[in-house]
Design a protein around this motif. Structure first.
Motif, PDB file in Angstrom:
ATOM      1  N   GLY A 168      36.606  63.281   4.095  1.00 32.98           N
ATOM      2  CA  GLY A 168      35.956  64.692   4.023  1.00 32.98           C
ATOM      3  C   GLY A 168      36.177  65.244   5.403  1.00 32.98           C
ATOM      4  N   ASP A 207      41.291  63.620   3.991  1.00 37.70           N
ATOM      5  CA  ASP A 207      40.934  64.623   3.096  1.00 37.70           C
ATOM      6  C   ASP A 207      42.220  64.881   2.124  1.00 37.70           C
ATOM      7  OD1 ASP A 207      38.479  67.245   3.671  1.00 37.70           O
ATOM      8  OD2 ASP A 207      40.082  67.450   2.289  1.00 37.70           O
ATOM      9  N   LEU A 208      41.778  65.542   1.116  1.00 34.63           N
ATOM     10  CA  LEU A 208      42.670  65.971   0.185  1.00 34.63           C
ATOM     11  C   LEU A 208      43.640  67.512   0.812  1.00 34.63           C
ATOM     12  CD1 LEU A 208      40.461  66.251  -2.988  1.00 34.63           C
ATOM     13  CD2 LEU A 208      42.019  64.417  -2.417  1.00 34.63           C
ATOM     14  N   PHE A 233      37.599  68.438   6.344  1.00 35.12           N
ATOM     15  CA  PHE A 233      37.889  69.732   6.223  1.00 35.12           C
ATOM     16  C   PHE A 233      38.630  70.314   7.382  1.00 35.12           C
ATOM     17  CE2 PHE A 233      35.501  73.967   5.908  1.00 35.12           C
ATOM     18  CZ  PHE A 233      36.166  74.490   4.829  1.00 35.12           C
ATOM     19  N   ARG A 289      35.261  69.948  11.905  1.00 31.82           N
ATOM     20  CA  ARG A 289      34.274  70.416  12.919  1.00 31.82           C
ATOM     21  C   ARG A 289      33.258  69.032  13.289  1.00 31.82           C
ATOM     22  NH1 ARG A 289      28.810  73.996  11.062  1.00 31.82           N
ATOM     23  NH2 ARG A 289      30.162  75.629  11.995  1.00 31.82           N
ATOM     24  N   PHE A 290      33.100  68.181  12.316  1.00 26.54           N
ATOM     25  CA  PHE A 290      32.450  66.911  12.604  1.00 26.54           C
ATOM     26  C   PHE A 290      33.596  65.929  13.370  1.00 26.54           C
ATOM     27  CE2 PHE A 290      29.226  63.463  11.848  1.00 26.54           C
ATOM     28  CZ  PHE A 290      28.009  64.061  12.422  1.00 26.54           C
ATOM     29  N   ASP A 332      31.858  62.155   3.850  1.00 28.11           N
ATOM     30  CA  ASP A 332      31.303  63.455   3.711  1.00 28.11           C
ATOM     31  C   ASP A 332      32.430  63.969   2.511  1.00 28.11           C
ATOM     32  OD1 ASP A 332      30.170  66.008   3.298  1.00 28.11           O
ATOM     33  OD2 ASP A 332      30.713  66.274   5.369  1.00 28.11           O
ATOM     34  N   GLY A 333      32.808  63.246   1.419  1.00 30.65           N
ATOM     35  CA  GLY A 333      33.845  63.580   0.509  1.00 30.65           C
ATOM     36  C   GLY A 333      33.173  63.926  -0.537  1.00 30.65           C
ATOM     37  N   GLU A 334      33.577  63.663  -1.834  1.00 33.06           N
ATOM     38  CA  GLU A 334      33.102  64.087  -3.066  1.00 33.06           C
ATOM     39  C   GLU A 334      31.748  63.507  -3.448  1.00 33.06           C
ATOM     40  OE1 GLU A 334      35.987  63.358  -6.372  1.00 33.06           O
ATOM     41  OE2 GLU A 334      34.710  64.491  -7.874  1.00 33.06           O
ATOM     42  N   GLY A 349      32.682  74.522   8.766  1.00 32.64           N
ATOM     43  CA  GLY A 349      32.196  73.250   8.437  1.00 32.64           C
ATOM     44  C   GLY A 349      30.717  73.353   7.980  1.00 32.64           C
ATOM     45  N   MET A 350      30.308  72.147   7.662  1.00 27.95           N
ATOM     46  CA  MET A 350      29.091  71.857   6.804  1.00 27.95           C
ATOM     47  C   MET A 350      28.198  71.163   7.629  1.00 27.95           C
ATOM     48  SD  MET A 350      31.827  72.023   4.752  1.00 27.95           S
ATOM     49  CE  MET A 350      32.416  73.253   3.599  1.00 27.95           C
ATOM     50  N   SER A 351      28.480  70.169   8.563  1.00 31.38           N
ATOM     51  CA  SER A 351      27.518  69.311   9.273  1.00 31.38           C
ATOM     52  C   SER A 351      26.645  70.023  10.392  1.00 31.38           C
ATOM     53  CB  SER A 351      28.310  68.311   9.797  1.00 31.38           C
ATOM     54  OG  SER A 351      28.718  67.331   8.846  1.00 31.38           O
ATOM     55  N   ALA A 388      44.966  62.130   1.385  1.00 29.61           N
ATOM     56  CA  ALA A 388      44.969  61.257   0.237  1.00 29.61           C
ATOM     57  C   ALA A 388      43.499  61.566  -0.509  1.00 29.61           C
ATOM     58  CB  ALA A 388      45.102  59.807   0.915  1.00 29.61           C
ATOM     59  N   ASN A 389      43.626  60.994  -1.414  1.00 32.58           N
ATOM     60  CA  ASN A 389      42.523  60.751  -2.277  1.00 32.58           C
ATOM     61  C   ASN A 389      41.861  59.354  -1.827  1.00 32.58           C
ATOM     62  OD1 ASN A 389      40.365  60.133  -4.448  1.00 32.58           O
ATOM     63  ND2 ASN A 389      41.261  61.824  -5.471  1.00 32.58           N
ATOM     64  N   THR A 390      40.639  59.266  -1.629  1.00 30.07           N
ATOM     65  CA  THR A 390      40.163  57.960  -1.063  1.00 30.07           C
ATOM     66  C   THR A 390      40.298  56.852  -2.347  1.00 30.07           C
ATOM     67  OG1 THR A 390      37.915  58.735  -1.520  1.00 30.07           O
ATOM     68  CG2 THR A 390      39.070  58.726   1.005  1.00 30.07           C
ATOM     69  N   GLU A 409      36.503  59.130   9.161  1.00 35.71           N
ATOM     70  CA  GLU A 409      35.531  59.994   8.434  1.00 35.71           C
ATOM     71  C   GLU A 409      36.329  60.427   7.230  1.00 35.71           C
ATOM     72  OE1 GLU A 409      35.447  64.575   9.351  1.00 35.71           O
ATOM     73  OE2 GLU A 409      33.524  64.250   9.225  1.00 35.71           O
TER      74      GLU A 409
HETATM   75  C1  LIG Z   1      32.002  69.176   2.659  1.00 39.56           C
HETATM   76  S1  LIG Z   1      33.528  69.140   2.760  1.00 39.56           S
HETATM   77  C2  LIG Z   1      33.487  68.373   4.593  1.00 39.56           C
HETATM   78  C3  LIG Z   1      32.838  68.872   5.315  1.00 39.56           C
HETATM   79  C4  LIG Z   1      33.108  68.384   6.933  1.00 39.56           C
HETATM   80  N1  LIG Z   1      32.782  66.842   6.927  1.00 39.56           N
HETATM   81  C5  LIG Z   1      32.159  68.918   8.226  1.00 39.56           C
HETATM   82  O1  LIG Z   1      31.426  68.488   8.573  1.00 39.56           O
HETATM   83  O2  LIG Z   1      32.462  70.119   8.371  1.00 39.56           O
HETATM   84  C6  LIG Z   1      34.260  67.951   1.749  1.00 39.56           C
HETATM   85  C7  LIG Z   1      35.415  67.740   2.173  1.00 39.56           C
HETATM   86  O3  LIG Z   1      35.820  66.506   1.195  1.00 39.56           O
HETATM   87  C8  LIG Z   1      37.170  66.512   0.810  1.00 39.56           C
HETATM   88  N2  LIG Z   1      37.291  65.468  -0.168  1.00 39.56           N
HETATM   89  C9  LIG Z   1      36.452  65.580  -1.647  1.00 39.56           C
HETATM   90  N3  LIG Z   1      36.791  64.514  -2.315  1.00 39.56           N
HETATM   91  C10 LIG Z   1      37.767  63.804  -1.572  1.00 39.56           C
HETATM   92  C11 LIG Z   1      38.510  62.521  -2.063  1.00 39.56           C
HETATM   93  N4  LIG Z   1      38.438  61.708  -3.065  1.00 39.56           N
HETATM   94  N5  LIG Z   1      39.138  61.970  -0.916  1.00 39.56           N
HETATM   95  C12 LIG Z   1      39.603  62.700   0.345  1.00 39.56           C
HETATM   96  N6  LIG Z   1      38.803  63.912   0.494  1.00 39.56           N
HETATM   97  C13 LIG Z   1      38.092  64.543  -0.461  1.00 39.56           C
HETATM   98  C14 LIG Z   1      37.225  67.956   0.292  1.00 39.56           C
HETATM   99  O4  LIG Z   1      38.600  68.223   0.308  1.00 39.56           O
HETATM  100  C15 LIG Z   1      36.469  68.630   1.289  1.00 39.56           C
HETATM  101  O5  LIG Z   1      37.263  69.227   2.258  1.00 39.56           O
END
Ligand SMILES: C[S@@+](CC[C@H](N)C(=O)[O-])C[C@H]1O[C@@H](n2cnc3c(N)ncnc32)[C@H](O)[C@@H]1O
Length: 255
Positions: free
Chosen positions: A54, A78-79, A56, A59-60, A135-137, A24-26, A110-112, A52
């Motif tokens: 995003g 998440d997608l 992924f 992790r968070f 933490d999405g797009e 993860g990235m947080s 889903a796509n938010t 939340e």
């Molecule tokens: C940076 S990662 C998230 C990291 C995670 N929150 C963590 O802390 O480890 C971003 C995630 O957002 C998702 N994402 C991007 N656009 C999205 C959307 N429109 N709807 C839902 N999820 C989306 C991506 O598939 C990806 O897995």
């Protein structure tokens, strides 16, 4: 590793034993601070669900959801297609391995931009979120959509956490946040949680201005070791800044 804890036993066990094993990235620094906030919300009687965008691999999300109180649930969007379709199963496995029961959360593929506030509300046990991590797009329009979705379902004393703020790779996202604050002048950035690293970037914690006092002093005292006393000014609100290694630049007044 930065020596910081949330004070919530299940969250701290995960932060110490599981967090680094979930991709993860947080930052762990931010997870401990957000875990502390969730614990404190429970102590203050603020009841609501956790969401939340995003998730992924979780992790968070896991750190937040381990702080759920009785009757609350967590929703993770998440997608679930990046970097491949197996990410959803990895997310489910990480939740199970780290003690988050399947009955406590919904993994929503889903796509938010296709999700209405009513649809989300219907899947939150209490109908409102007390903590919402976005933490999405990382683009202007998707972040605006995500902010409005979160805003519509927030508990009046809840917190919206925004990831990757002030990240060198996404420098213009701050404009999206300022636009949101302009549309909703009752909201303020209550705290900036500084980065650990370029892949564990800063988060903004946003809440209603009339709820900020519930959190500010407590965070300042609990995390005094991490308090950057100069703070920040956003729209005239004095913003608390917590950073892993607070220090001030040396100034040679006499030289
Ligand atoms: C940076 S990662 C998230 C990291 C995670 N929150 C963590 O802390 O480890 C971003 C995630 O957002 C998702 N994402 C991007 N656009 C999205 C959307 N429109 N709807 C839902 N999820 C989306 C991506 O598939 C990806 O897995």
């Amino acid at each position: 590793m930065i020596d910081i804890a949330s004070g919530h036993p299940a969250i701290d066990r995960y932060l110490n034993e599981g967090y680094e094993s979930v991709r993860g990235m947080s930052s762990r620094f931010a997870a401990a601070i957000c875990g502390h906030i969730i614990r404190r919300q429970s102590e203050m009687g603020i009841k609501g669900d956790i969401a939340e965008i995003g998730t992924f691999e979780g992790r968070f999300f896991i750190a937040l959801a381990l702080g759920l109180a009785a009757g609350e649930n967590a929703v993770g969007f998440d997608l679930f297609d990046w970097p491949n379709e197996r990410v959803l199963q990895r997310f489910i496995d990480h939740c199970a391995r780290n003690g988050l029961e399947a009955s406590r959360y919904i993994a929503w593929k889903a796509n938010t931009r296709d999700i209405s506030a009513d649809a989300l509300r219907a899947r939150l046990n209490t109908g409102k979120a007390r903590f919402f991590h976005i933490d999405g797009e990382h683009e202007h329009l998707p972040l605006s959509v995500d902010l409005e979705l979160a805003h519509a379902v927030m508990h009046p004393q809840g917190i919206i956490a925004l990831d990757d703020m002030l990240h060198p790779g996404y420098p213009t996202l701050i404009i999206t946040v300022m636009d949101y604050l302009k549309r909703h002048p009752e909201m303020v950035v209550m705290c900036v949680v500084d980065r650990e690293d370029i892949v564990a970037a800063a988060k903004f914690l946003i809440c209603r201005e009339d709820a900020a006092h519930l959190y500010e002093k407590d965070l300042m005292e609990t995390f005094a070791r991490f308090h950057y006393v100069v703070g920040a000014d956003i729209n005239g609100h004095f913003v608390l800044v917590l950073t892993p290694r607070p220090r001030l630049a040396e100034v040679g007044w006499d030289s």
